[in-house]
Design a protein around this motif. Structure first.
Motif, PDB file in Angstrom:
ATOM      1  N   ILE A 163      48.237  36.588  40.662  1.00 30.30           N
ATOM      2  CA  ILE A 163      48.565  37.491  39.567  1.00 30.30           C
ATOM      3  C   ILE A 163      48.864  38.893  40.089  1.00 30.30           C
ATOM      4  O   ILE A 163      49.836  39.526  39.671  1.00 30.30           O
ATOM      5  CB  ILE A 163      47.380  37.549  38.569  1.00 30.30           C
ATOM      6  CG1 ILE A 163      47.074  36.154  38.010  1.00 30.30           C
ATOM      7  CG2 ILE A 163      47.654  38.527  37.465  1.00 30.30           C
ATOM      8  CD1 ILE A 163      48.098  35.633  37.067  1.00 30.30           C
ATOM      9  N   ASP A 164      48.027  39.360  41.008  1.00 28.55           N
ATOM     10  CA  ASP A 164      48.216  40.706  41.555  1.00 28.55           C
ATOM     11  C   ASP A 164      49.611  40.872  42.135  1.00 28.55           C
ATOM     12  O   ASP A 164      50.298  41.859  41.857  1.00 28.55           O
ATOM     13  CB  ASP A 164      47.192  40.976  42.663  1.00 28.55           C
ATOM     14  CG  ASP A 164      45.818  41.243  42.097  1.00 28.55           C
ATOM     15  OD1 ASP A 164      45.540  40.755  40.988  1.00 28.55           O
ATOM     16  OD2 ASP A 164      45.034  41.936  42.766  1.00 28.55           O
ATOM     17  N   TRP A 165      50.011  39.886  42.937  1.00 30.82           N
ATOM     18  CA  TRP A 165      51.322  39.975  43.560  1.00 30.82           C
ATOM     19  C   TRP A 165      52.420  39.969  42.510  1.00 30.82           C
ATOM     20  O   TRP A 165      53.377  40.748  42.577  1.00 30.82           O
ATOM     21  CB  TRP A 165      51.536  38.800  44.529  1.00 30.82           C
ATOM     22  CG  TRP A 165      52.893  38.838  45.168  1.00 30.82           C
ATOM     23  CD1 TRP A 165      53.247  39.539  46.280  1.00 30.82           C
ATOM     24  CD2 TRP A 165      54.077  38.189  44.692  1.00 30.82           C
ATOM     25  NE1 TRP A 165      54.587  39.353  46.542  1.00 30.82           N
ATOM     26  CE2 TRP A 165      55.127  38.534  45.588  1.00 30.82           C
ATOM     27  CE3 TRP A 165      54.359  37.356  43.613  1.00 30.82           C
ATOM     28  CZ2 TRP A 165      56.421  38.071  45.429  1.00 30.82           C
ATOM     29  CZ3 TRP A 165      55.660  36.905  43.461  1.00 30.82           C
ATOM     30  CH2 TRP A 165      56.678  37.265  44.358  1.00 30.82           C
ATOM     31  N   GLU A 166      52.275  39.101  41.532  1.00 30.72           N
ATOM     32  CA  GLU A 166      53.300  38.979  40.476  1.00 30.72           C
ATOM     33  C   GLU A 166      53.450  40.275  39.683  1.00 30.72           C
ATOM     34  O   GLU A 166      54.562  40.706  39.388  1.00 30.72           O
ATOM     35  CB  GLU A 166      52.931  37.833  39.530  1.00 30.72           C
ATOM     36  CG  GLU A 166      53.443  36.497  40.009  1.00 30.72           C
ATOM     37  CD  GLU A 166      54.248  35.796  38.922  1.00 30.72           C
ATOM     38  OE1 GLU A 166      55.349  36.272  38.607  1.00 30.72           O
ATOM     39  OE2 GLU A 166      53.746  34.786  38.389  1.00 30.72           O
ATOM     40  N   VAL A 167      52.312  40.869  39.335  1.00 34.11           N
ATOM     41  CA  VAL A 167      52.361  42.115  38.580  1.00 34.11           C
ATOM     42  C   VAL A 167      52.997  43.201  39.432  1.00 34.11           C
ATOM     43  O   VAL A 167      53.880  43.934  38.977  1.00 34.11           O
ATOM     44  CB  VAL A 167      50.957  42.539  38.100  1.00 34.11           C
ATOM     45  CG1 VAL A 167      50.983  43.940  37.515  1.00 34.11           C
ATOM     46  CG2 VAL A 167      50.429  41.552  37.066  1.00 34.11           C
TER      47      VAL A 167
END
Lengths: 147, 147
Positions: A39-43
């Motif tokens: 999620i962190d990377w996607e955001v």
DNA sequence: GTATCTAGTGTATAAATTGCACCATAGTGT
DNA sequence: ACACTATGGTGCAATTTATACACTAGATAC
């Protein structure tokens, strides 16, 4: 603006199709969620992807050139009621730097400068189109013809 | 992030389909261009449609909740690295006021607050999805798996 | 009593945006 | 000669918006 039942339906259908494509894309990317690309990377990636659009006027400039086609500096200033010439100048420079907009100088006098979307800018405009249409309908600026 | 040839193709195809829908929507609206609803009106309507998105962080907040699902205040602050708690608080209030985001208070202590996209917000997120995917590919953040 | 967790608020500072005057160049009008 | 038009911008002070960072409240744990 009133549109025929037929056209309203076409637009609605197109918007729904795009929502479905959006859902599918999301679902594909979700499948790759792991410790490296979570999620962190996607955001992060999304924030980064939007960094060019997420200051005032950039997205409006893009939409204007997409809707109106190529325009000159003062024409844009007139269309984007409320923008100062200073800000328009700065933003157009940024849009040109990021490859969304092309600046074409026509020898004068008076020297005329034309701003036009690049292929990249036109793609972005088209991808933004369904959201704009959705918002127009949501805000009742586009309605089905009565009768 | 590397994705399989198959998934890359799926995403590419979805993006191209959305471009085509965008082109179609544009072409329908162009047919209604007259003295009352000309370019000026269209640009105005587009600027208006974007007014909620066109200040910093709003679109990022939307994308975050769309990608990550419902989140609490401090979780969002962590995801949106770089936002100040003051700004996050203000922007979430605005997003809630404009109906994109829902604020759900869970009794504590400690009191927990959950932010979640409304149906309207989720629609906007889905419509934004193809553009985000396009930008990710354009910036080589998503690439086809080598071999 | 002190520390921790939550979701924020207050406030001074920094950055982005605006309003408005102004520039250079050339053509047109009187 | 002189003013006025049009072009695409710049310069700069004032306003608006965002940031950094300390700080609050309420309850539990040590």
């Amino acid at each position: 603006m009133e549109v025929t039942h037929e056209d309203f339906k076409k637009v609605e259908t197109a918007i729904n199709d795009v929502k479905e494509e959006g859902r599918q894309i999301r679902s594909i990317f979700e499948g790759y969620s792991d410790e490296n690309f979570g999620i962190d990377w996607e955001v992060d990636a999304a924030v980064d992807a939007f960094s060019i659009f997420s200051s005032r006027w950039t997205i409006e400039i893009l939409a204007t050139l997409y809707i109106a086609g190529e325009r000159r500096f003062n024409e844009m200033r007139k269309l984007l009621r409320g923008i100062s010439s200073r800000t328009l100048s700065d933003k157009l420079t940024k849009c040109a730097e990021s490859g969304l907009v092309e600046r074409i100088v026509e020898d004068g006098p008076p020297v005329r400068v034309i701003y036009r979307l690049t292929d990249h800018g036109r793609d972005a405009g088209r991808l933004l189109g369904p959201l704009v249409a959705y918002m127009k309908i949501h805000q009742d600026r586009v309605v089905r013809h009565s009768q």
